[in-house]
Design a protein around this motif. Sequence first.
Motif, PDB file in Angstrom:
ATOM      1  N   ASP A   1       0.859  -1.186   0.000  1.00 10.21           N
ATOM      2  CA  ASP A   1       0.000   0.000   0.000  1.00 10.21           C
ATOM      3  C   ASP A   1       0.890   1.231   0.000  1.00 10.21           C
ATOM      4  OD1 ASP A   1      -2.374   1.355  -0.111  1.00 10.21           O
ATOM      5  OD2 ASP A   1      -3.087   0.746   1.863  1.00 10.21           O
ATOM      6  N   ASP A   2       0.294   2.394  -0.169  1.00 14.70           N
ATOM      7  CA  ASP A   2       1.107   3.609  -0.199  1.00 14.70           C
ATOM      8  C   ASP A   2       1.428   4.127   1.199  1.00 14.70           C
ATOM      9  OD1 ASP A   2      -1.567   4.206   0.160  1.00 14.70           O
ATOM     10  OD2 ASP A   2      -1.528   6.033  -1.040  1.00 14.70           O
ATOM     11  N   VAL A   3       0.415   4.196   2.081  1.00 13.69           N
ATOM     12  CA  VAL A   3       0.612   4.760   3.419  1.00 13.69           C
ATOM     13  C   VAL A   3      -0.050   3.852   4.447  1.00 13.69           C
ATOM     14  CG1 VAL A   3       0.225   6.748   4.921  1.00 13.69           C
ATOM     15  CG2 VAL A   3       0.623   7.102   2.474  1.00 13.69           C
ATOM     16  N   LEU A   4       0.628   3.642   5.565  1.00 19.47           N
ATOM     17  CA  LEU A   4       0.032   2.945   6.704  1.00 19.47           C
ATOM     18  C   LEU A   4      -0.288   4.004   7.756  1.00 19.47           C
ATOM     19  CD1 LEU A   4      -0.587   0.015   7.705  1.00 19.47           C
ATOM     20  CD2 LEU A   4       1.508   0.192   9.045  1.00 19.47           C
ATOM     21  N   THR A   5      -1.566   4.118   8.106  1.00 17.01           N
ATOM     22  CA  THR A   5      -1.983   5.148   9.058  1.00 17.01           C
ATOM     23  C   THR A   5      -2.209   4.505  10.431  1.00 17.01           C
ATOM     24  OG1 THR A   5      -2.978   6.362   7.226  1.00 17.01           O
ATOM     25  CG2 THR A   5      -3.606   7.054   9.428  1.00 17.01           C
ATOM     26  N   THR A   6      -3.411   4.020  10.696  1.00 22.26           N
ATOM     27  CA  THR A   6      -3.643   3.318  11.959  1.00 22.26           C
ATOM     28  C   THR A   6      -3.318   1.826  11.850  1.00 22.26           C
ATOM     29  OG1 THR A   6      -5.947   2.829  11.414  1.00 22.26           O
ATOM     30  CG2 THR A   6      -5.488   4.928  12.509  1.00 22.26           C
TER      31      THR A   6
END
Length: 245
Positions: free
Chosen positions: A207-212
């Motif tokens: 994925d591009d960004v891991l947030t939570t």
Amino acid sequence: MNCQPHVKALVYNCTNINHTCLLCDQPAEQPYPLCVACEQELPWLDEHCVRCALPLPMAGLTCGPCSRRAPAFEHVVALWHYGYPVDTLISRFKHRRQWPLGRLMAELLGHGLLHRYAEGLTVPELLLPVPLARRRLRERGFNQAGMLARWLSSQLGVPCDERLLLRTRDTPAQQGLDAKARRRNLRQAFSLQRPGMFQGRHVALVDDVLTTGTTAQAIAQLLRKDGARRVDVYCLARTPKPGQA
């Protein structure tokens, strides 16, 4: 209908030998279109949780949430903090279709992964991009995670399959939701095209960004329930906890 862009044609300028830095327009003088000065200024993620890559004050630590309850995924590899200019580059890649920026970031992530493999990180058998909901795929015209996974697959020599994970329910955008709302938002949002095929396998989500980590957790739980031996997560950037610099 295949609405994914023709990757090779779109990133032709990124594969030329005479590179110009995509950030400052100066000669890159590197194998990829990024000069040394700009590369050094990127928000590299050095100190982070050994499990979920959450930014921490020191390296080699496990964050509180992972200590209390280990996530379904084994290990997260993220190159950068989600900060300037990486946040802008990712936004331009996703929302303005500036695919050479995505290709550059994927190549740098690939270099980082090859380095980690040499240091002992286990190589997965398969790359699985996080799928987009059909409505969002129609609006955007491409899945940025799918493009990243295909570029990584070519660089790492690890096969990629964009058809095995399905987004079965359109959900509201995750941006702006807290962790509890994100979990509720993703209930039964994913499924497998062929249940049973992940038995004993080691796979990596892209994925591009891991947030939570809610999306990665939901998919990793699904894969582990199907018998996956190990699930890792590869992403460009990791966000800090809310309120954390």
